[in-house]
Design a protein around this motif. Structure first.
Motif, short mmCIF file in Angstrom:
data_model
loop_
_atom_site.label_atom_id
_atom_site.label_comp_id
_atom_site.label_asym_id
_atom_site.label_seq_id
_atom_site.Cartn_x
_atom_site.Cartn_y
_atom_site.Cartn_z
N THR A 93 -4.64 10.53 2.88
CA THR A 93 -4.36 9.34 2.32
C THR A 93 -3.08 8.98 3.10
O THR A 93 -3.05 7.75 3.63
CB THR A 93 -3.87 9.23 0.56
OG1 THR A 93 -5.36 9.33 -0.05
CG2 THR A 93 -3.51 7.78 0.18
N CYS A 94 -2.05 9.80 2.90
CA CYS A 94 -0.83 9.52 3.48
C CYS A 94 -0.86 9.29 5.10
O CYS A 94 -0.24 8.38 5.74
CB CYS A 94 0.14 10.93 3.30
SG CYS A 94 0.50 10.88 1.78
N LEU A 111 0.53 3.85 -2.98
CA LEU A 111 -0.19 5.20 -2.66
C LEU A 111 0.84 6.52 -2.60
O LEU A 111 0.66 7.57 -2.61
CB LEU A 111 -0.91 5.34 -1.21
CG LEU A 111 -2.19 4.08 -1.31
CD1 LEU A 111 -3.03 4.24 0.28
CD2 LEU A 111 -3.10 4.49 -2.26
N LEU A 113 0.97 -1.21 -0.19
CA LEU A 113 -0.03 0.17 0.06
C LEU A 113 0.90 1.37 -0.04
O LEU A 113 0.68 2.10 -0.44
CB LEU A 113 -0.91 -0.09 1.32
CG LEU A 113 -2.09 -1.05 1.03
CD1 LEU A 113 -2.88 -0.90 2.37
CD2 LEU A 113 -2.95 -0.53 0.03
N GLY A 117 -2.44 7.96 -9.58
CA GLY A 117 -2.53 9.53 -9.23
C GLY A 117 -3.05 10.13 -10.00
O GLY A 117 -3.99 11.22 -9.72
N GLY A 120 0.29 2.71 -8.92
CA GLY A 120 0.10 3.91 -8.35
C GLY A 120 0.30 5.00 -9.18
O GLY A 120 -0.19 6.21 -9.02
N PHE A 164 1.21 7.07 -6.10
CA PHE A 164 -0.16 8.01 -6.42
C PHE A 164 -0.36 9.24 -5.97
O PHE A 164 -0.80 10.17 -6.81
CB PHE A 164 -1.43 6.98 -5.37
CG PHE A 164 -2.73 7.59 -5.25
CD1 PHE A 164 -3.72 7.20 -6.39
CD2 PHE A 164 -3.22 8.55 -4.40
CE1 PHE A 164 -4.82 7.81 -6.45
CE2 PHE A 164 -4.64 8.91 -4.39
CZ PHE A 164 -5.45 8.60 -5.51
#
Length: 511
Positions: A475-476, A284, A280, A417, A413, A287
């Motif tokens: 998200t982070c 991400l 992930l 994004g 990703g 992303f």
């Protein structure tokens, strides 16, 4: 014979100079594949002016590359095992070069999208085969690890320097030069690889499941096509059904992987929490990075009016920090462990993208540079640590599959994004801009910056840009929470119940 002499006798010899030259030659295509995922970030305004793509066509010009590469990486890993890695490398480099040459002179958006897809088809053959060939060059395990580390660093560097190289080229040449730069590297590789590299085949190549390839690639493309169209033009029944069909194909793909003997995606690996967090993170972080990098280049050129060269130079501080972060991450992990490093990675990415909220229509360069410097600390940790963490979290017998999934997560990703966060900006722009344009680049192409509505277009873009920053930061932060909850502290065992482990053997601990 004493123990020291016995170890010396069984230690493979150091690699000859020819192996290191072979590594250098192989890194050229690897760098190109990574660069071409981001080299167009600064070129899009020039492409918009030259061949006038619509907003969703512009996103496809950027995205199709990452989707095709990500969808086919694991497939071509199996193809190389069956038919030979070096042979596949040579074919892939030829296809990549042909796509680059055609793309440089594409007369329309549709042809440019097709050329980007052709380049991606070649690129998908290069990454897994290059890694296998590099591993074969070095029998000594210490040198092999060093060579693989150089491979990973080169791949990460390609993403970062792509926009900078594109900006430097565009300051003197037309937009097609960002594709022609690939040709000398491809020609050198095709001439030297047969002499320096050896053929590599898998000892037990698995059967390629074509149905899985079709389901994964088709599902991704249909779902993203529907999302982009709805974001740009609004929802209708046809494109709603296309999104549903894409989601259905992806669901069928995942279900199929649990039933077939040689799956493209070993879903069982995701039962290991540390592995899941690593994948992930790879997905991400790219992303967030790809969307922030592309949209920021648009902001600098279309909102603030900076030249291509100036925009490229403003990206240099972040690139330097990202490179240094990648280099020093192994030392950071030795001191703190992967858990702390990953948490720092997510928090710095979140803090960096939040700084984009300080950008405005009149000024914002300082906020942009500060954003890239802070966020690049986390991106560098991610690029350096994800593959090693993913491989270290699973049994030795599944290390190859884990590495392939880690590479694939980066490519997917990178494309997602731009597709999803770019579509979010488009939706916000459409909702807040009083005119008919669907993006600021489209507005400038149609009306120029002297139009009275240009200030409204700037404001609409900034509203969407800031919305993207908030979603990216959230998200982070979500990843940071996941890392805190799922990755055990040093000295603690993973709390995943034994019955759900990916393999009955104990997972190898990372560094």
């Amino acid at each position: 014979m004493n123990a020291s002499a016995e170890r010396t006798r069984h230690t493979p010899p150091a690699a000859p100079r020819r192996s290191w030259i072979g590594l250098l030659v192989t890194l050229g295509p690897v760098l190109l594949v990574a660069m071409d995922g981001s080299v167009l970030f600064l070129a899009m305004p020039s492409i918009n002016e030259a061949i006038a793509p619509t907003t969703d066509q512009s996103l496809w010009i950027l995205d199709i590359y990452g989707f095709v590469v990500g969808s086919l990486l694991i497939t071509f890993g199996n193809v190389g095992d069956r038919f030979g890695r070096l042979r596949l490398l040579l074919v892939g480099a030829s296809v990549f070069g042909a796509g680059s040459l055609a793309g440089a002179f594409a007369p329309s958006p549709e042809i440019l999208i097709a050329c980007r897809a052709l380049m991606a088809l070649g690129g998908a053959t290069l990454l897994p085969s290059a890694l296998a060939v590099i591993s074969e060059l070095f029998e000594n395990p210490v040198q092999r690890a060093r060579a693989i580390g150089i491979f990973a660093a080169t791949f990460a560097a390609g993403f970062v320097i792509g926009p900078i190289v594109g900006g430097l080229l565009l300051s003197s040449f037309w937009w097609g030069s960002v594709f022609l730069i690939n040709l000398p590297v491809v020609v050198v590789f095709l001439c030297t690889a047969p002499v320096l590299l050896r053929e590599v085949r898998g000892t037990r190549p698995g059967k390629i499941d074509l149905a899985s390839v079709v389901l994964s690639a088709g599902g991704l493309l249909l779902a993203i096509y529907g999302i982009k169209h709805v974001a740009t033009y609004g929802i209708d029944l046809t494109h709603a059904l296309i999104m549903v069909a894409g989601g259905g194909l992806l669901t069928a793909f995942v279900m199929r992987q649990t039933r077939i003997p040689n799956p493209l995606l070993q879903t069982v690996l995701f039962r290991e929490r540390v592995f899941s967090v690593a994948i992930l993170t790879g997905l991400l972080s790219l992303f967030v990075w790809s969307a922030a990098a592309y949209l920021s280049m648009t902001y600098l050129q279309s909102v603030l009016g900076y030249s291509v060269l100036a925009s490229a130079l403003y990206a240099v501080p972040g690139a330097v920090v990202l490179t240094l972060s990648s280099v020093f991450t192994p030392r950071l992990v030795e001191r703190t462990g992967p858990r702390t490093a990953l948490i720092l990675c997510h928090l710095s990415m979140a803090g960096g993208v939040l700084l984009l909220l300080l950008t405005g229509a009149e000024s914002g360069v300082a906020a942009y540079i500060a954003s890239t410097v802070v966020a690049s600390l986390g991106f560098g940790i991610s690029f350096s640590l994800v593959a090693d963490t993913a491989v270290g979290a699973v049994p030795e017998s599944r290390a190859g599959a884990a590495g392939a999934i880690a590479e694939t997560s980066n490519e997917i990703g990178n494309a997602l994004g731009i597709a999803l966060l770019g579509s979010l900006l488009t939706v916000v722009f459409r909702l807040t801009f009083p005119g008919d344009s669907t993006g600021i680049a489209e507005f400038i192409d149609e009306h120029g910056t002297g139009d009275p509505l240009f200030a409204e277009a700037q404001a609409a873009f900034l509203t969407g840009y800031h919305a993207v920053a908030v979603v990216a930061a959230a998200t982070c932060l979500g990843l940071a929470v996941l890392a805190i909850r799922w990755i055990p502290r040093a000295g603690q065992d993973d709390t995943t119940p034994p019955a759900t482990r990916a393999d009955p053997q104990p997972a190898r601990q990372n560094g």
